[in-house]
Design an enzyme around this catalytic site. Structure first.
Site, PDB file in Angstrom:
ATOM      1  N   GLY A 148       0.775  -1.138  -0.040  1.00  0.00           N
ATOM      2  CA  GLY A 148      -0.066  -0.115  -0.034  1.00  0.00           C
ATOM      3  C   GLY A 148       0.981   1.337  -0.241  1.00  0.00           C
ATOM      4  O   GLY A 148       0.567   2.135  -0.619  1.00  0.00           O
TER       5      GLY A 148
ATOM      6  N   CYS B 282      -2.297  16.927  -1.723  1.00  0.00           N
ATOM      7  CA  CYS B 282      -1.136  17.666  -2.012  1.00  0.00           C
ATOM      8  C   CYS B 282      -0.450  18.371  -0.718  1.00  0.00           C
ATOM      9  O   CYS B 282      -1.147  18.670   0.227  1.00  0.00           O
ATOM     10  CB  CYS B 282      -1.741  18.779  -2.826  1.00  0.00           C
ATOM     11  SG  CYS B 282      -2.519  20.178  -2.148  1.00  0.00           S
TER      12      CYS B 282
END
Length: 562
Positions: A177, A415
């Site tokens: 992951g 972000c």
């Protein structure tokens, strides 16, 4: 009859759209994000409640999952659900601005904070490993770590290769992951990547989600691809089916004999958990799976010896002048415990490349669209560009993310932004929900790997300027402040990333439902959360953090004297 409380063949997917199955969006949000963590397109092993990172789970048992979801559906706006290591243990009357859920996962008194003791509790059904975002219900798939990995590779390129990774290749291990982000991040940074993975299903999953470009079954085949791409100046990636503890030493042997040499070396195998996360040399995946049940200690002993061999190879790459970095899975510590004295010869990625960002409160800000509509994310992408017009690096990231990143489960974006900008974006997103630009509320959260929310001496707080690497007051204060500020849910975990005894960390998520109440909460939470990171680094003596604190007007009486 299935007697394993952690196994179920149900397929879980979060509801989509504007219809509520809970009493308000403040409880619908954690409900959907918990379910999203177990979406088969998101989780590594959803039938066992495992989200990522070895045995990082979303709930302790399936019965606990059902009890949590039932509680969330009936929870009022003046109640708070308490979750203890994946088990819903209480609902208490609080108030409207309090978190709707408070979570504590895998926390142990320091003397007992070992894998042996944890595994004993886990076997008895008394504990659950929450990793970082698995047990705190804000995992968004492999995208969650892509930008941080991208920023690391870009900075490594800037420091070592004049900012140009074209024609260069990165060697790494692990396509789980977290590790699965590496090939895509490398390609985005302009480099090729050879990622070694022992579980073929993981390579296939990354191929399907476009995180890796090709698959190879032999080292020669993988190196031929790398040679072809680097000579052509192409940035592409290959997942090599193999064991990093065998492939890394073999590449060292070939390098010393005049063969190919990587340009950057790192690793993201699940070395933090020797018993459940790392395949010993010479073992098959199936053999290891069976032995974990019948003789778990033998797996751990063999895995630790294999990790030492891999780290020995990484030290050899470092000694040959190749930039080599630990990517926070504690593999150096295991190798040192196994007698490799110079295991820490090469640095961790945070002190080497990321800490200046942390000093300004910049870290992995993320959000997810509860509507399930990708258009909601694309609209928020545009809003980020509009509100931060001068951050061309961020604009470039958002453009690449839209083009290259496949959503897993509920559409989401990450972000890296810092103090001030997080608050600005959160308030703007809330306004977009209020005026109908977005089709449903969004949740805003982050990784526990952030500026002020973690103490991890072998990762985020490695080599702190003042020697305060192991001081874990900071994540505790972060969790307390986020609770007081009104986050929708707050979590406090132990052992994420690097394993038992090596980290403490906190998480928060806040729901933007378009209301004025949410506005006030967002204003507080999205300022205070990154501000604790600036505070923590200013206290450690980092001038960048001190300057940021002064610029943003933070009151830090014991640090700035104000």
């Amino acid at each position: 009859m299935n007697m394993n409380p952690r196994h179920n063949i149900r397929e879980i997917r979060a509801p989509r759209g504007p219809e509520l199955s809970a009493k308000s969006w403040m409880t619908e949000a954690p409900l959907r994000m918990l379910m999203n963590n177990l979406d088969p397109d998101v989780a590594e092993n959803p039938h066992e409640l495992v989200v990522y990172g070895g045995i990082g789970r979303a709930a302790r048992t399936w019965e606990d999952f059902d009890r949590i979801t039932a509680a969330l559906k009936t929870l009022s706006e003046e109640e708070t659900l308490l979750v203890q290591s994946g088990k819903p243990v209480g609902v208490f009357r609080t108030h409207k601005d309090a978190p709707r859920v408070l979570i504590a996962n895998s926390n142990l008194v320091p003397h007992w904070a070992t894998w042996d003791h944890f595994n004993e509790l886990d076997k008895k059904g008394l504990a659950m490993y929450g990793q970082m975002t698995a047990g705190s219900w804000i995992y968004i798939g492999t995208q969650g770590i892509v930008q941080g990995t991208y920023e690391t590779f870009v900075e490594a390129g800037r420091q070592h290769y004049d900012g140009n990774l074209k024609g260069k290749w990165i060697l790494t291990g692990g396509l789980g992951g977290m590790g699965g982000a590496q090939p895509l991040a490398a390609v985005m940074a302009g480099a090729c990547c050879l990622a070694v993975e022992c579980d073929e299903t993981r390579i296939d999953f990354r191929l399907r989600t476009r995180y890796v470009d090709a698959k190879a079954r032999t080292l020669d085949e993988a190196l031929a691809m790398i040679d072809m791409w680097t000579k052509a100046g192409e940035a592409k990636s290959v997942g090599l089916l193999g064991n990093a503890a065998e492939i890394f030493p073999e590449l060292v042997r070939r390098m010393k004999a005049g063969g190919p040499r990587p340009d950057i070396v790192t690793d993201q195998t699940s070395a933090h958990d020797p018993r459940n996360g790392y395949l010993p040399v010479g073992w098959t995946v199936e053999e290891a799976r069976a032995k974990r049940e019948s003789d778990p200690k033998s797996v751990e002993i063999a895995a630790r010896a294999s990790m030492r061999a891999q780290v020995e190879a990484m030290v050899a790459f470092w000694d040959a002048g190749i930039p080599t970095l630990d990517y926070g899975n504690n593999i150096r510590q295991v190798a040192k415990d196994e007698g490799l004295e110079n295991a820490f010869a090469f640095p961790g990625f945070v002190p080497a490349y990321i800490r200046p960002l942390f000093c300004r409160g910049i870290g992995p800000f993320r959000w997810a669209a509860l509507s399930g509509d990708p258009e909601d994310i694309y609209k928020t992408d545009a809003k980020v560009k509009e509100l931060l017009p001068d951050n061309k690096h961020l604009h470039n990231w958002l453009d690449m993310a839209k083009e290259r990143i496949s959503f897993q489960g509920l559409p989401a974006r990450i972000c890296w932004v810092g103090l001030g900008d997080r608050q600005k974006l959160g308030l703007a997103f809330n306004e977009m929900v209020r005026n109908g630009e977005l089709s449903a509320p969004i949740v805003i959260g982050r990784d526990h790997l952030d500026s002020g929310s973690v103490a991890s001496p072998n990762r985020e707080t490695e080599a702190m300027k003042d020697g305060s690497d192991a001081v874990s007051d900071w994540p505790l204060l972060n969790a307390l402040l986020n609770t007081a500020s009104g986050a929708t849910w707050v979590s406090l975990h132990h052992g994420g990333g690097v394993g038992m005894g090596f980290s403490q960390h906190a998480g928060m998520v806040i729901c933007a439902d378009g209301s004025e109440d949410a506005n006030r909460r967002l204003e507080r939470v999205l300022w205070n959360d990154p501000a604790t990171g600036v505070m923590r680094h200013a206290d450690a003596g980092y001038e960048i953090a001190v300057d940021c604190a002064k610029e943003k007007g933070l009151r830090l009486p014991g640090i700035l004297g104000n």
